[in-house]
Design a protein around this motif. Sequence first.
Motif, PDB file in Angstrom:
ATOM      1  N   VAL A   2      39.915  40.367  33.010  1.00 14.12           N
ATOM      2  CA  VAL A   2      38.647  40.397  33.749  1.00 14.12           C
ATOM      3  C   VAL A   2      38.788  41.248  35.063  1.00 14.12           C
ATOM      4  CG1 VAL A   2      38.205  38.043  33.084  1.00 14.12           C
ATOM      5  CG2 VAL A   2      39.716  38.017  35.056  1.00 14.12           C
ATOM      6  N   PRO A   3      37.601  41.413  35.688  1.00 12.52           N
ATOM      7  CA  PRO A   3      37.783  42.205  36.816  1.00 12.52           C
ATOM      8  C   PRO A   3      38.408  41.175  38.270  1.00 12.52           C
ATOM      9  CG  PRO A   3      35.632  42.401  36.094  1.00 12.52           C
ATOM     10  CD  PRO A   3      36.420  41.370  35.324  1.00 12.52           C
ATOM     11  N   VAL A   4      39.090  42.146  38.979  1.00 13.95           N
ATOM     12  CA  VAL A   4      39.618  41.365  40.297  1.00 13.95           C
ATOM     13  C   VAL A   4      38.409  40.860  40.973  1.00 13.95           C
ATOM     14  CG1 VAL A   4      40.778  41.879  42.558  1.00 13.95           C
ATOM     15  CG2 VAL A   4      41.521  43.005  40.438  1.00 13.95           C
ATOM     16  N   GLY A   5      38.479  39.616  41.508  1.00 12.93           N
ATOM     17  CA  GLY A   5      37.183  38.874  42.190  1.00 12.93           C
ATOM     18  C   GLY A   5      36.602  37.795  41.018  1.00 12.93           C
ATOM     19  N   THR A   6      37.034  37.737  39.928  1.00 10.36           N
ATOM     20  CA  THR A   6      36.644  36.811  39.057  1.00 10.36           C
ATOM     21  C   THR A   6      36.979  35.363  39.358  1.00 10.36           C
ATOM     22  OG1 THR A   6      36.420  38.750  37.297  1.00 10.36           O
ATOM     23  CG2 THR A   6      36.068  36.265  36.307  1.00 10.36           C
ATOM     24  N   GLN A   7      35.901  34.539  39.340  1.00  4.96           N
ATOM     25  CA  GLN A   7      36.209  33.092  39.375  1.00  4.96           C
ATOM     26  C   GLN A   7      35.991  32.518  37.989  1.00  4.96           C
ATOM     27  OE1 GLN A   7      33.569  31.903  42.528  1.00  4.96           O
ATOM     28  NE2 GLN A   7      34.996  31.783  43.884  1.00  4.96           N
ATOM     29  N   ILE A   8      36.543  31.449  37.494  1.00  4.96           N
ATOM     30  CA  ILE A   8      36.531  30.782  36.422  1.00  4.96           C
ATOM     31  C   ILE A   8      35.827  29.296  36.774  1.00  4.96           C
ATOM     32  CG2 ILE A   8      37.766  29.883  34.189  1.00  4.96           C
ATOM     33  CD1 ILE A   8      39.892  32.154  34.827  1.00  4.96           C
ATOM     34  N   LEU A   9      34.895  28.910  35.951  1.00  8.98           N
ATOM     35  CA  LEU A   9      34.295  27.673  36.618  1.00  8.98           C
ATOM     36  C   LEU A   9      34.028  26.925  35.223  1.00  8.98           C
ATOM     37  CD1 LEU A   9      32.422  30.200  37.920  1.00  8.98           C
ATOM     38  CD2 LEU A   9      32.146  28.313  39.529  1.00  8.98           C
ATOM     39  N   ALA A  10      34.004  25.569  35.407  1.00  6.25           N
ATOM     40  CA  ALA A  10      33.793  24.749  34.447  1.00  6.25           C
ATOM     41  C   ALA A  10      32.275  24.452  33.968  1.00  6.25           C
ATOM     42  CB  ALA A  10      34.212  23.286  34.775  1.00  6.25           C
ATOM     43  N   ASP A  11      31.861  24.451  32.805  1.00  5.15           N
ATOM     44  CA  ASP A  11      30.623  24.386  32.159  1.00  5.15           C
ATOM     45  C   ASP A  11      30.138  22.961  32.600  1.00  5.15           C
ATOM     46  OD1 ASP A  11      28.366  24.989  31.084  1.00  5.15           O
ATOM     47  OD2 ASP A  11      29.134  24.519  28.947  1.00  5.15           O
ATOM     48  N   ASP A  12      30.087  22.697  33.779  1.00  2.79           N
ATOM     49  CA  ASP A  12      29.743  21.222  34.017  1.00  2.79           C
ATOM     50  C   ASP A  12      28.528  21.118  35.134  1.00  2.79           C
ATOM     51  OD1 ASP A  12      30.748  21.599  36.652  1.00  2.79           O
ATOM     52  OD2 ASP A  12      32.393  20.283  36.133  1.00  2.79           O
ATOM     53  N   ASP A  13      27.780  20.254  35.491  1.00  2.00           N
ATOM     54  CA  ASP A  13      26.716  20.376  36.257  1.00  2.00           C
ATOM     55  C   ASP A  13      27.062  20.856  37.930  1.00  2.00           C
ATOM     56  OD1 ASP A  13      25.187  19.219  34.671  1.00  2.00           O
ATOM     57  OD2 ASP A  13      25.366  17.085  35.374  1.00  2.00           O
ATOM     58  N   GLU A  14      28.340  20.483  38.295  1.00  2.27           N
ATOM     59  CA  GLU A  14      28.753  21.203  39.605  1.00  2.27           C
ATOM     60  C   GLU A  14      29.468  22.524  39.465  1.00  2.27           C
ATOM     61  OE1 GLU A  14      30.030  18.148  38.211  1.00  2.27           O
ATOM     62  OE2 GLU A  14      28.253  17.235  39.179  1.00  2.27           O
ATOM     63  N   ARG A  15      29.584  22.987  38.116  1.00  2.83           N
ATOM     64  CA  ARG A  15      30.436  24.312  37.879  1.00  2.83           C
ATOM     65  C   ARG A  15      31.524  24.384  38.793  1.00  2.83           C
ATOM     66  NH1 ARG A  15      26.761  28.834  36.384  1.00  2.83           N
ATOM     67  NH2 ARG A  15      25.619  27.719  34.579  1.00  2.83           N
ATOM     68  N   SER A  16      32.476  23.234  38.514  1.00  2.16           N
ATOM     69  CA  SER A  16      33.567  23.261  39.344  1.00  2.16           C
ATOM     70  C   SER A  16      34.574  24.594  39.283  1.00  2.16           C
ATOM     71  CB  SER A  16      34.297  22.067  38.756  1.00  2.16           C
ATOM     72  OG  SER A  16      33.640  21.094  38.812  1.00  2.16           O
ATOM     73  N   LEU A  17      35.208  24.962  40.491  1.00  2.00           N
ATOM     74  CA  LEU A  17      35.851  26.195  40.384  1.00  2.00           C
ATOM     75  C   LEU A  17      37.192  25.509  39.931  1.00  2.00           C
ATOM     76  CD1 LEU A  17      36.513  29.054  41.141  1.00  2.00           C
ATOM     77  CD2 LEU A  17      36.994  28.124  43.629  1.00  2.00           C
ATOM     78  N   LEU A  18      37.807  26.531  38.802  1.00  2.00           N
ATOM     79  CA  LEU A  18      39.002  26.215  38.148  1.00  2.00           C
ATOM     80  C   LEU A  18      40.113  27.243  38.597  1.00  2.00           C
ATOM     81  CD1 LEU A  18      37.617  25.205  34.575  1.00  2.00           C
ATOM     82  CD2 LEU A  18      38.263  23.786  36.467  1.00  2.00           C
ATOM     83  N   ALA A  19      39.792  28.338  38.873  1.00  5.21           N
ATOM     84  CA  ALA A  19      40.697  29.542  38.980  1.00  5.21           C
ATOM     85  C   ALA A  19      39.924  30.641  39.724  1.00  5.21           C
ATOM     86  CB  ALA A  19      41.405  29.952  37.696  1.00  5.21           C
ATOM     87  N   ASP A  20      40.790  31.480  40.454  1.00  2.00           N
ATOM     88  CA  ASP A  20      40.219  32.509  41.620  1.00  2.00           C
ATOM     89  C   ASP A  20      40.904  33.697  41.337  1.00  2.00           C
ATOM     90  OD1 ASP A  20      38.299  33.907  43.086  1.00  2.00           O
ATOM     91  OD2 ASP A  20      38.687  32.498  44.777  1.00  2.00           O
ATOM     92  N   LEU A  21      40.766  34.669  40.543  1.00  2.30           N
ATOM     93  CA  LEU A  21      41.784  35.827  40.421  1.00  2.30           C
ATOM     94  C   LEU A  21      41.072  37.108  41.390  1.00  2.30           C
ATOM     95  CD1 LEU A  21      41.624  35.729  36.591  1.00  2.30           C
ATOM     96  CD2 LEU A  21      43.182  34.815  38.173  1.00  2.30           C
TER      97      LEU A  21
END
Length: 347
Positions: A90-109
């Motif tokens: 993935v590109p630098v600056g990509t965030q990985i978010l949960a597929d939930d109502d809050e789009r919870s942040l899981l990782a930040d590259l």
Amino acid sequence: MHFLDQAKIFVRSGAGGPGAVSFRREKFVEFGGPDGGHGGKGGDIVFEAVPGLNTLIDFRYTQHFRAPRGKGGAGSNRTGAGGDDLVVKVPVGTQILADDDERSLLADLTRVGQRVTFLKGGMGGRGNASYKTSTNRAPRQHQTGEDGEEMWVWLRLKLLADVGLVGLPNAGKSTFLNAVSNAGAKVGDYPFTTLRPQLGVVRHKGREFVLADIPGLIEGAAEGAGVGDRFLGHVERTRLLLHLVDGSGEDPLDGWRVVRGELSGYGAGLADKPEVIALTKADLLDDKTRAKAVRALENETGARVFAISAPLDEGMEPLLDTIIERLAAAAQYEPFEAADDKHWSPL
């Protein structure tokens, strides 16, 4: 290249391989004991930030990522080979978010080469050799191997830049970016020339910084008018805002207020970022009109306002000097950091 800053993908780690049921078959050995080996571990799902990518467009066409399963065990107590990890680049600056109502942040590259083991592969199953006991000398039990983990996640790309250019459409942001860097942004005399964020590297007096041209904001952007809320997201990581105000507009002060209102409405600390203000297209104004616009903005903001003309290189040097000075004192962006051993189970 098309710019895509959000994508939804499915990821699944590999299942473990099955354990083997096997018995020794050797000449002169009438009752060979169990020798079934364990299955191999399934492959992990790993995300890696790599250079050279600045869009998530590839994920529009490939949305499913499955790591291979482990190989089955074999006789002679041989353990099956583990499945290879599947590395999602993935590109630098990509965030990985949960597929939930809050789009919870899981990782930040946020760094080149940064890797996150996201889903662990399943463990391989036990072979029948491990079930041998004094009372069960010929076990046929074995395990099939653990299932892999799976989940849907959102990828969200947020540009990493030192300075974010903000302003209403047609404020001269692309013209400014081209004047101070080699970005080659599209320029025109109509609103919304920039339809995707642009990055440029500015070098000034032996110093350099990364400048992001954010597409023009309109009133209501923070609530999602157009795709304004998406564009505002790219300002979150910047350390300093360069607010360009169209000097040829009907009311430059009102234009400044509209953008400030959108920054406040979006939240995420955007309104608290250090701000440098420049009145653009100063070459189109007579001295009296220019002085009046600068005075109105300075009275409102309590800050120095630079009157500039990027095409004619008027007023640019003191503005860039100030940006360099302000960056030296501005806080660095602090990314979300997950623990090194963290991985996520399906939600």
